[in-house]
Design an enzyme around this catalytic site. Structure first.
Site, PDB file in Angstrom:
ATOM      1  N   LYS A  24       0.596  -1.301  -0.016  1.00 15.50           N
ATOM      2  CA  LYS A  24      -0.181   0.049  -0.073  1.00 15.50           C
ATOM      3  C   LYS A  24       0.931   1.319   0.162  1.00 15.50           C
ATOM      4  CE  LYS A  24      -2.467   1.627   3.827  1.00 15.50           C
ATOM      5  NZ  LYS A  24      -2.204   2.961   4.077  1.00 15.50           N
ATOM      6  N   ASP A  78      -3.486   4.600  -1.903  1.00 12.62           N
ATOM      7  CA  ASP A  78      -4.467   4.797  -0.882  1.00 12.62           C
ATOM      8  C   ASP A  78      -4.576   6.349  -0.816  1.00 12.62           C
ATOM      9  OD1 ASP A  78      -5.840   4.986   1.354  1.00 12.62           O
ATOM     10  OD2 ASP A  78      -4.389   4.343   2.696  1.00 12.62           O
ATOM     11  N   LYS A  87      -7.692   8.173  -1.198  1.00 13.55           N
ATOM     12  CA  LYS A  87      -8.974   8.782  -0.651  1.00 13.55           C
ATOM     13  C   LYS A  87      -9.480   9.745  -1.392  1.00 13.55           C
ATOM     14  CE  LYS A  87      -8.012   6.731   4.381  1.00 13.55           C
ATOM     15  NZ  LYS A  87      -6.618   6.491   4.085  1.00 13.55           N
ATOM     16  N   ASP A 104     -13.974  14.732  -4.450  1.00 12.49           N
ATOM     17  CA  ASP A 104     -14.312  15.750  -5.024  1.00 12.49           C
ATOM     18  C   ASP A 104     -15.447  15.847  -5.852  1.00 12.49           C
ATOM     19  OD1 ASP A 104     -13.557  18.570  -6.148  1.00 12.49           O
ATOM     20  OD2 ASP A 104     -11.753  18.344  -5.983  1.00 12.49           O
ATOM     21  N   PRO A 124     -17.888  14.753  -8.870  1.00 18.54           N
ATOM     22  CA  PRO A 124     -17.947  13.525  -9.852  1.00 18.54           C
ATOM     23  C   PRO A 124     -16.891  13.773 -11.031  1.00 18.54           C
ATOM     24  CG  PRO A 124     -20.242  14.000  -9.112  1.00 18.54           C
ATOM     25  CD  PRO A 124     -19.348  15.201  -8.817  1.00 18.54           C
ATOM     26  N   THR A 152     -12.214   5.811  11.070  1.00  9.72           N
ATOM     27  CA  THR A 152     -12.190   5.192  12.294  1.00  9.72           C
ATOM     28  C   THR A 152     -11.641   6.131  13.515  1.00  9.72           C
ATOM     29  OG1 THR A 152     -10.074   4.222  11.820  1.00  9.72           O
ATOM     30  CG2 THR A 152     -11.850   2.536  11.713  1.00  9.72           C
ATOM     31  N   GLN A 161      -3.122   1.794  17.647  1.00 14.93           N
ATOM     32  CA  GLN A 161      -4.433   1.040  17.201  1.00 14.93           C
ATOM     33  C   GLN A 161      -5.230   0.910  18.535  1.00 14.93           C
ATOM     34  OE1 GLN A 161      -5.535   1.207  14.109  1.00 14.93           O
ATOM     35  NE2 GLN A 161      -3.756   0.749  12.591  1.00 14.93           N
ATOM     36  N   ARG A 198       3.271  -1.556  10.639  1.00 15.33           N
ATOM     37  CA  ARG A 198       4.329  -1.750  11.835  1.00 15.33           C
ATOM     38  C   ARG A 198       4.362  -3.037  12.160  1.00 15.33           C
ATOM     39  NH1 ARG A 198       1.837   3.283  14.801  1.00 15.33           N
ATOM     40  NH2 ARG A 198       0.019   2.218  13.860  1.00 15.33           N
TER      41      ARG A 198
END
Ligand code: C5P
Length: 232
Positions: free
Chosen positions: A32, A59, A61, A64, A66, A119, A190, A211
């Site tokens: 990633k 990644d 994300k 905006d 379309p 999250t 986490q 990690r």
């Protein structure tokens, strides 16, 4: 689409990434690339890692209007990434635009998954800052279903949500889950974690592991352990 372990390359420079990947020699893990590395090094980092034979989850994300997302996705698709993502809060038309932009002339396209609620957002933050009053679980499942109905392949979610997402959106709808830790490992920052074996049991399709592999004394060994526990 098989289950796989995706290593989060959360490094700040190309030199550090290449030094890490060199340890794997002829093994070519799915990796990633996130915003930090992409913004520091640009599209060439994607091309170079791809040329070494790795599958890539980019990644970034996107979120905006379309038309803008559609055009940006066309560029990412031309980099030949295997998976990329967007924020489902951009809504259905944006997600449909993304699929259109990603689809290459030959009909193929990278896997496209959605982020539902980050999250880092909890119920209180959602109500106060976003004025969304519904329970967060319901919001996450609604976003996942909207993503599915817009043609997306899956969502990024906590391993704890995988099962519910599959119930709501079907078994084929992919769940890509970070927050994975070895049973005897450090949890770090986490909050809600699962072991690779638990993630397998609850039906995660891909686990994203940073990690526990990148900071391990022997990253190759840690990766192999992860694959063994998750895929068997
Ligand atoms: O080092 P660690 O295993 O915690 O890394 C997890 C990776 O997954 C990081 O790249 C992190 O940004 C990403 N991620 C996450 N939680 C989310 C979404 C993405 O940890 N909800």
């Amino acid at each position: 689409m098989g289950k796989d372990v995706i290593i989060a390359l959360d490094f700040s420079s190309k030199d550090k990434v290449m030094e890490f990947l060199d340890k794997f020699q002829d093994k070519k893990p799915f990796v990633k690339i996130g915003m930090e590395l992409f913004y520091a090094e640009g599209p060439s980092i994607v091309k170079e890692i791809k040329a070494r034979g790795h599958k890539i989850f980019l990644d970034l994300k996107l979120h905006d209007i379309p038309n803008t997302v559609s055009k940006a996705m066309a560029v990412l698709s031309s980099l030949d990434v295997d998976m990329t993502n967007l924020h489902a809060s951009g809504a259905g038309k944006m997600m449909e635009g993304a699929i259109k932009g990603l689809t290459r002339a030959d009909g193929t396209r990278p896997i496209l998954i959605a982020v539902t609620q980050l999250t880092s957002t909890d119920q209180e933050t959602m109500e106060r800052d976003l004025l969304i009053k519904e329970p967060i679980d319901k919001v996450v499942m609604h976003y996942a279903l909207t993503a599915k109905n817009s043609g997306l392949d899956g969502v990024v979610c906590s391993p704890l949500e995988s099962q519910k997402v599959h119930e709501v959106c079907g078994e084929k709808f992919l769940t890509v889950t970070p927050g994975v830790r070895f049973a005897d490992g450090d949890v770090g920052d986490q909050k809600r974690v699962m072991t690779p074996a638990e993630a397998k049991k609850i039906g995660s399709d891909y686990i994203v592991v940073g990690r526990p592999i990148t900071s391990a004394e022997d990253p190759v060994k840690a990766y192999e352990r992860c694959v063994r526990e998750f895929i068997g």
